[in-house]
Structure formats: C-alpha cells, structure tokens
Design a protein around this motif. Structure first.
Motif, PDB file in Angstrom:
ATOM      1  N   GLU A  12      -1.123   3.186   7.253  1.00 14.21           N
ATOM      2  CA  GLU A  12       0.247   3.024   6.772  1.00 14.21           C
ATOM      3  C   GLU A  12       1.146   2.404   7.831  1.00 14.21           C
ATOM      4  O   GLU A  12       2.028   1.589   7.525  1.00 14.21           O
ATOM      5  CB  GLU A  12       0.784   4.384   6.324  1.00 14.21           C
ATOM      6  CG  GLU A  12       0.092   4.922   5.077  1.00 14.21           C
ATOM      7  CD  GLU A  12       0.460   6.367   4.779  1.00 14.21           C
ATOM      8  OE1 GLU A  12       1.114   7.000   5.649  1.00 14.21           O
ATOM      9  OE2 GLU A  12       0.078   6.868   3.696  1.00 14.21           O
TER      10      GLU A  12
ATOM     11  N   THR B   6      -0.808  -4.010  -4.060  1.00 13.36           N
ATOM     12  CA  THR B   6      -1.066  -3.254  -5.287  1.00 13.36           C
ATOM     13  C   THR B   6      -1.998  -3.984  -6.264  1.00 13.36           C
ATOM     14  O   THR B   6      -2.858  -3.339  -6.877  1.00 13.36           O
ATOM     15  CB  THR B   6       0.252  -2.872  -5.979  1.00 13.36           C
ATOM     16  OG1 THR B   6       1.036  -4.050  -6.210  1.00 13.36           O
ATOM     17  CG2 THR B   6       1.047  -1.904  -5.110  1.00 13.36           C
TER      18      THR B   6
ATOM     19  N   HIS C  88       6.756  -3.020  -6.182  1.00 14.07           N
ATOM     20  CA  HIS C  88       6.897  -1.824  -5.369  1.00 14.07           C
ATOM     21  C   HIS C  88       5.926  -1.864  -4.190  1.00 14.07           C
ATOM     22  O   HIS C  88       4.859  -2.487  -4.253  1.00 14.07           O
ATOM     23  CB  HIS C  88       6.624  -0.564  -6.204  1.00 14.07           C
ATOM     24  CG  HIS C  88       7.455  -0.455  -7.438  1.00 14.07           C
ATOM     25  ND1 HIS C  88       8.790  -0.082  -7.407  1.00 14.07           N
ATOM     26  CD2 HIS C  88       7.162  -0.688  -8.742  1.00 14.07           C
ATOM     27  CE1 HIS C  88       9.271  -0.085  -8.633  1.00 14.07           C
ATOM     28  NE2 HIS C  88       8.304  -0.451  -9.463  1.00 14.07           N
ATOM     29  N   TYR C  89       6.281  -1.168  -3.109  1.00 15.94           N
ATOM     30  CA  TYR C  89       5.365  -1.001  -2.004  1.00 15.94           C
ATOM     31  C   TYR C  89       4.169  -0.170  -2.455  1.00 15.94           C
ATOM     32  O   TYR C  89       4.289   0.693  -3.331  1.00 15.94           O
ATOM     33  CB  TYR C  89       6.057  -0.278  -0.842  1.00 15.94           C
ATOM     34  CG  TYR C  89       6.955  -1.139  -0.004  1.00 15.94           C
ATOM     35  CD1 TYR C  89       6.421  -2.026   0.929  1.00 15.94           C
ATOM     36  CD2 TYR C  89       8.343  -1.056  -0.128  1.00 15.94           C
ATOM     37  CE1 TYR C  89       7.246  -2.815   1.710  1.00 15.94           C
ATOM     38  CE2 TYR C  89       9.181  -1.843   0.644  1.00 15.94           C
ATOM     39  CZ  TYR C  89       8.618  -2.721   1.562  1.00 15.94           C
ATOM     40  OH  TYR C  89       9.436  -3.509   2.334  1.00 15.94           O
TER      41      TYR C  89
ATOM     42  N   PHE D 283       1.008  -0.627   5.631  1.00 16.91           N
ATOM     43  CA  PHE D 283       1.455   0.135   4.470  1.00 16.91           C
ATOM     44  C   PHE D 283       0.326   0.455   3.498  1.00 16.91           C
ATOM     45  O   PHE D 283       0.312   1.497   2.869  1.00 16.91           O
ATOM     46  CB  PHE D 283       2.585  -0.587   3.710  1.00 16.91           C
ATOM     47  CG  PHE D 283       3.868  -0.670   4.482  1.00 16.91           C
ATOM     48  CD1 PHE D 283       4.644   0.447   4.708  1.00 16.91           C
ATOM     49  CD2 PHE D 283       4.290  -1.886   4.983  1.00 16.91           C
ATOM     50  CE1 PHE D 283       5.823   0.359   5.428  1.00 16.91           C
ATOM     51  CE2 PHE D 283       5.464  -1.980   5.704  1.00 16.91           C
ATOM     52  CZ  PHE D 283       6.237  -0.860   5.926  1.00 16.91           C
TER      53      PHE D 283
ATOM     54  N   THR E  25       1.650   2.851  -2.380  1.00 14.08           N
ATOM     55  CA  THR E  25       1.815   4.252  -2.015  1.00 14.08           C
ATOM     56  C   THR E  25       0.499   4.988  -2.159  1.00 14.08           C
ATOM     57  O   THR E  25      -0.472   4.456  -2.730  1.00 14.08           O
ATOM     58  CB  THR E  25       2.861   4.941  -2.911  1.00 14.08           C
ATOM     59  OG1 THR E  25       2.350   4.963  -4.265  1.00 14.08           O
ATOM     60  CG2 THR E  25       4.190   4.198  -2.889  1.00 14.08           C
ATOM     61  N   ARG E  26       0.449   6.214  -1.656  1.00 15.42           N
ATOM     62  CA  ARG E  26      -0.760   7.027  -1.848  1.00 15.42           C
ATOM     63  C   ARG E  26      -1.033   7.233  -3.325  1.00 15.42           C
ATOM     64  O   ARG E  26      -2.192   7.272  -3.755  1.00 15.42           O
ATOM     65  CB  ARG E  26      -0.585   8.374  -1.153  1.00 15.42           C
ATOM     66  CG  ARG E  26      -0.665   8.327   0.368  1.00 15.42           C
ATOM     67  CD  ARG E  26      -0.677   9.721   0.938  1.00 15.42           C
ATOM     68  NE  ARG E  26      -1.883  10.433   0.531  1.00 15.42           N
ATOM     69  CZ  ARG E  26      -2.035  11.748   0.622  1.00 15.42           C
ATOM     70  NH1 ARG E  26      -1.052  12.504   1.082  1.00 15.42           N
ATOM     71  NH2 ARG E  26      -3.158  12.320   0.246  1.00 15.42           N
ATOM     72  N   HIS E  27       0.035   7.377  -4.114  1.00 13.86           N
ATOM     73  CA  HIS E  27      -0.157   7.588  -5.551  1.00 13.86           C
ATOM     74  C   HIS E  27      -0.737   6.348  -6.218  1.00 13.86           C
ATOM     75  O   HIS E  27      -1.692   6.433  -7.001  1.00 13.86           O
ATOM     76  CB  HIS E  27       1.170   7.971  -6.214  1.00 13.86           C
ATOM     77  CG  HIS E  27       1.074   8.108  -7.703  1.00 13.86           C
ATOM     78  ND1 HIS E  27       0.443   9.178  -8.314  1.00 13.86           N
ATOM     79  CD2 HIS E  27       1.512   7.287  -8.712  1.00 13.86           C
ATOM     80  CE1 HIS E  27       0.501   9.025  -9.627  1.00 13.86           C
ATOM     81  NE2 HIS E  27       1.140   7.893  -9.898  1.00 13.86           N
ATOM     82  N   SER E  28      -0.166   5.180  -5.909  1.00  7.95           N
ATOM     83  CA  SER E  28      -0.655   3.960  -6.556  1.00  7.95           C
ATOM     84  C   SER E  28      -2.065   3.600  -6.098  1.00  7.95           C
ATOM     85  O   SER E  28      -2.804   2.925  -6.816  1.00  7.95           O
ATOM     86  CB  SER E  28       0.303   2.791  -6.288  1.00  7.95           C
ATOM     87  OG  SER E  28       0.384   2.499  -4.899  1.00  7.95           O
ATOM     88  N   SER E  29      -2.458   4.049  -4.901  1.00 10.86           N
ATOM     89  CA  SER E  29      -3.807   3.748  -4.412  1.00 10.86           C
ATOM     90  C   SER E  29      -4.852   4.746  -4.876  1.00 10.86           C
ATOM     91  O   SER E  29      -6.041   4.546  -4.632  1.00 10.86           O
ATOM     92  CB  SER E  29      -3.810   3.704  -2.878  1.00 10.86           C
ATOM     93  OG  SER E  29      -3.660   5.006  -2.326  1.00 10.86           O
TER      94      SER E  29
ATOM     95  N   SER F  82      -0.311  -1.019 -11.361  1.00 10.46           N
ATOM     96  CA  SER F  82       0.569  -0.569 -10.282  1.00 10.46           C
ATOM     97  C   SER F  82       1.860  -1.381 -10.190  1.00 10.46           C
ATOM     98  O   SER F  82       2.665  -1.154  -9.289  1.00 10.46           O
ATOM     99  CB  SER F  82      -0.172  -0.647  -8.938  1.00 10.46           C
ATOM    100  OG  SER F  82      -1.294   0.204  -8.938  1.00 10.46           O
TER     101      SER F  82
END
Length: 477
Positions: free
Chosen positions: A344, A352, A149-150, A348, A152-156, A145
C-alpha cells in the motif's frame, strides 16, 4: 478453404511487413479474404512478393496477435471468425457464459523463422489470448470495481480469493485471501518482500551462487549487499549457509527449491529441513521463489516446514501469460499486515480493472484445461530439445520452460553465446546468474520458445548441436 490470393503491396517509406499486414486487412475488409480462408504459406507468399519469409511471418504474427488471423500448427494460417462487438460482452460469441474451447493445435505464430530467441520463455498461445480479450471486454463494459476509485482491500478481495485458490495445493499449506498480497509480477513481489524485511544501514541477502538475477536487482534498489552461498546438485549446502549467515549477519536467504533457476535443479525434502534448521539457528527469513513451477510441487514448501519465517512468491507469467504482470506474495503466519503495508505504501494496490481481470481469469472454468495444454505444449518442446542434445551434459525437467547445458571442452560460455547468436539463436550464459566477482561454470541456459513453430525451435536447437560438435577454441599467440 485455400486461396490463391496475392496482394499488391503499397511499398513506401515504411517497413514492408506493415505493407503486407495492411494488404491482408484490406482483403478482409473488401471480402476478398473470407472467414476461414487459408492464407498462403509464409515461404510461398514471400517468393511471390519478392520479399523475405521473415517479413511475411512478422505480418502474420501481428495479425494473429490482433485476432484477425488464427494459426494452427501443421495446418497453416486462416482468416479468423468475425470478432464480436467490443462494446458488449455478450456479442457475437454468445457471451462469457459459453464454454471456451481449447484447441490443442492453436499456436500464436505460423511463422517458420530462422531467428529464435531462447533468452526468456515464450508460452504457447492455446486459448488464453481470446479468453483474456473476452474478459477485458466484459470488464470494460461493466467493471465490478468501477473506474473512479482508489484500490482498496475490499475491492481487491475477489482477486485475492482467486489468487489463493490458484495456488492452493497440499505442499503449500492453507492459504486464505488475507494471506495474499497482489503485486505487479513476480519481480515486484520479490521487491515487496525485501522492502518488508530489510533493515539497518547495510542489510545482507544470501542467494545461491547461481541464482535468478532479479534477486540482485531488487537488492541493489534497496542498497542491500548480496552474498552468494555454495550449492550442489540439490541446492544450498547447509554448512555453507550456516557459515555465511554467521559471517555476514544476513536477514534473508533467497532460494528456488522446486525449480532452480538456472540449473533446473530440485531441492528434496530432507535438504530443505536441514536448511530450515540453519535458518532458525540464525533467525534467517526464507524467501521461496516459485515462479517457474508449471506442474505439481514435489516436496513441502518452506511455508509448511517453517511457517513462522517463510515468504512465498509466484506469478502467472510461466503458466498463462507474462503480459498481465500479475504476481503475488504470501507472508508467514502473523506477518501479512507488514507485507500489505509495503504494498500500500508503494503503489496503493493493483489497478482496479486489473484486479477485476485477475478475479475472473483465475477462477474461469476453462483455466485448468488451458494450463494443462500450456504444460503439454511446453513439454513437447522440452522433449525435442532433449532428443537433439541428450548426448551432452544437459539438465532438464518436465513442466519447466528452460534447460541447462554444461558446455563440452573446447567451448567457453561467452564465445559459444556469440557463435550461437551468429546462427540466429540467442541464449543466456552462466555468468549472468552469478554475482559480479564469482566464478561461473562454462554453461548456458536456454528457454523454451513456443512462440515459434516446433520445427523452427528444433532447427535452432540443431544449430546449437552443430556448434557443440565443432568447438572453436583457439590457442592465443
């Protein structure tokens, strides 16, 4: 290979255990202590050095946690094999694609210790520590990840998929990655559910009259009022829940049906169905805390029995390690977006690298073997406690890392806890699980501490037995 090695301690102003640890590190560095060398038993080295066994034990424990030493129950403490290059995940051990061997004798401390803390469970180290270290090295070398970067739903998503797989079982029902919200441990998951649901100037939460203190702590943070509800050996009493919900206009009822903390109770399916009827009658949300279950669920979860109003929370703290603070919450059908927003808006999402670790750890091919060995080791400690205290009013379950004991006549819980601590054993009393103004039974909860040897644990339980056999109740004047 045994050793007659004996260090010369550099005794200065610092603690002696640090001097022992430094001497061992120096011995490894100079080659005086080779890989596989067996160190002297704790008591032998302590006698030779003129220090206490606890000092040597602490040094051994520190170096075992660092990976420099390994400890095997019944065999002793050894110099570990050289660790791989931490900058590369495919170093000396052949990489993470190599199968992880689970040593059933591996233990995170060879120490024979007199002081034994039974306040919170301490899991045995049966291979999860080196696995986590290897996974962390792999992630540090090439984080999936990234680190810029913060979350995100995608990275999680990989972590949430892994978590959904981790909790998948017929009694819980179908759970997908979209249903899962990751949290910083089970306590944080409870707080997220409360943040999602509570509304109004003075919201009300219902709990079992003896219940996990974390419910009350989370409620206090949100200025909610906590009302205890009467219970019996099977959990919440439906009529009592009905009366409390009607009288207080509560929004949530918190319960632990599979493993009740602290009494070790179990709520059967027929009782759960009766409680669901009450919840529907008063539009109560149900939060099921499943953090303490180590084995297979024995009855359908509230998520199956009342999918429209049941919130499920759990963590890896009682099955793998509490150090990582990985927990999760599952919302009722159609409520996942609300729970996700609470997460979130609060933080947030998990960091990651922690999400990457979660994804790798919860899908690792060695995981099932590790969890099985954790349960097996835990159960050996439970059985030891039952063998010693079985003649008393003791409640316990296999695959549960604590026991509940009603004290015999002549002992008050507070006095017993003080006497136990004087004997080197720390425990919890029933009062800690009751609301402030409630009356608590004279009972104690003591946890399984598999971070000490079984012999040390048995000795600690034996000291509790001696106290139980000799009550100190006195008549005041």
């Amino acid at each position: 290979m045994d050793t007659i090695w004996q260090p010369e301690l550099e005794i200065g102003a610092g603690p002696k255990y640090k001097a022992v640890a430094k001497a061992i590190r120096d011995g490894v560095a100079t080659g005086d202590l080779n890989e596989g060398t067996k160190l002297p038993p704790v008591r032998d080295l302590a006698w030779k050095l003129g220090i206490t066994p606890g000092t040597v034990a602490r040094a051994y424990t520190i170096l075992t946690d660092e990976g420099m030493l390994t400890a095997e129950v019944g065999r002793g403490t050894y110099v570990a094999k050289a660790r791989r290059d931490p900058m590369h995940p495919c170093g000396q051990d052949g990489g993470l694609d190599m199968p992880l061997e689970v040593d059933s004798t591996l233990h995170n401390s060879e120490a024979q210790t007199w002081q034994v803390n039974l306040i919170s469970p301490h899991l045995p180290s049966v291979g999860q520590a080196p696995l986590i270290r290897n996974l962390l090295a792999d992630i540090a070398y090439d984080p999936p990840s990234g680190v810029m970067h913060y979350p995100t739903r995608h990275s999680s998503l990989p972590a949430r998929k892994a978590a959904a797989q981790w909790i998948a079982s017929p009694p819980l029902g179908a759970v997908t990655a979209e249903d899962v919200v990751l949290a910083h441990g089970g306590q944080n998951a409870i707080l997220l559910v409360f943040q999602t649901l509570l509304s109004g100037r003075k919201p009300v939460i219902l709990v079992e009259e003896l219940s996990y203190p974390g419910f009350r702590r989370a409620a206090e943070l949100l200025r909610a009022h906590v009302v205890p509800v009467a219970m019996d050996e099977y959990g919440l009493i439906p009529d009592a829940l009905d009366a409390a919900a009607k009288a207080h206009g509560a929004q949530i009822v918190c319960t632990s049906p599979e493993v009740h903390n602290p009494t070790c109770g179990f709520c059967p399916e027929n009782r759960r169905r009766a409680l669901v009827d009450v919840a529907r009658k008063h539009d109560l949300q149900i939060m099921e805390d499943d953090c303490y279950r180590m084995g297979t669920a024995r009855a359908p979860s509230y998520r199956i029995l009342a999918p429209e109003r049941s919130w499920y929370v759990t963590s890896i703290s009682k099955t793998l390690t509490p150090a990582l603070r990985i927990g999760l919450a599952v919302a009722p059908e159609g409520q996942s977006a609300r729970l996700r927003r609470a997460s979130e808006h609060s933080f947030f999402g998990l960091a990651t690298p922690m999400m990457d670790l979660c994804a790798k750890l919860l899908t690792h091919k060695s995981l099932d073997a590790l969890v099985t060995q954790v349960r097996k080791t835990n159960n050996s400690y439970v059985q030891a406690a039952v063998n010693i205290l079985g003649g008393f009013d003791l409640k316990w379950q296999q695959d549960v890392p604590f026991l509940w004991l009603h004290l015999p006549e002549g002992w008050r819980a507070g006095a017993f806890a003080q006497a136990a601590e004087a004997q080197g054993v720390r425990i919890r009393i029933a009062e800690e699980y009751a609301c402030r103004d409630a009356r608590a039974p004279h009972a104690i909860r003591f946890a399984i501490n598999a971070g000490v040897t079984l012999e040390s644990f048995e000795a600690a339980i034996g000291r509790l037995r001696d106290l139980l056999d000799n009550p100190q109740d006195q008549i005041g004047v």
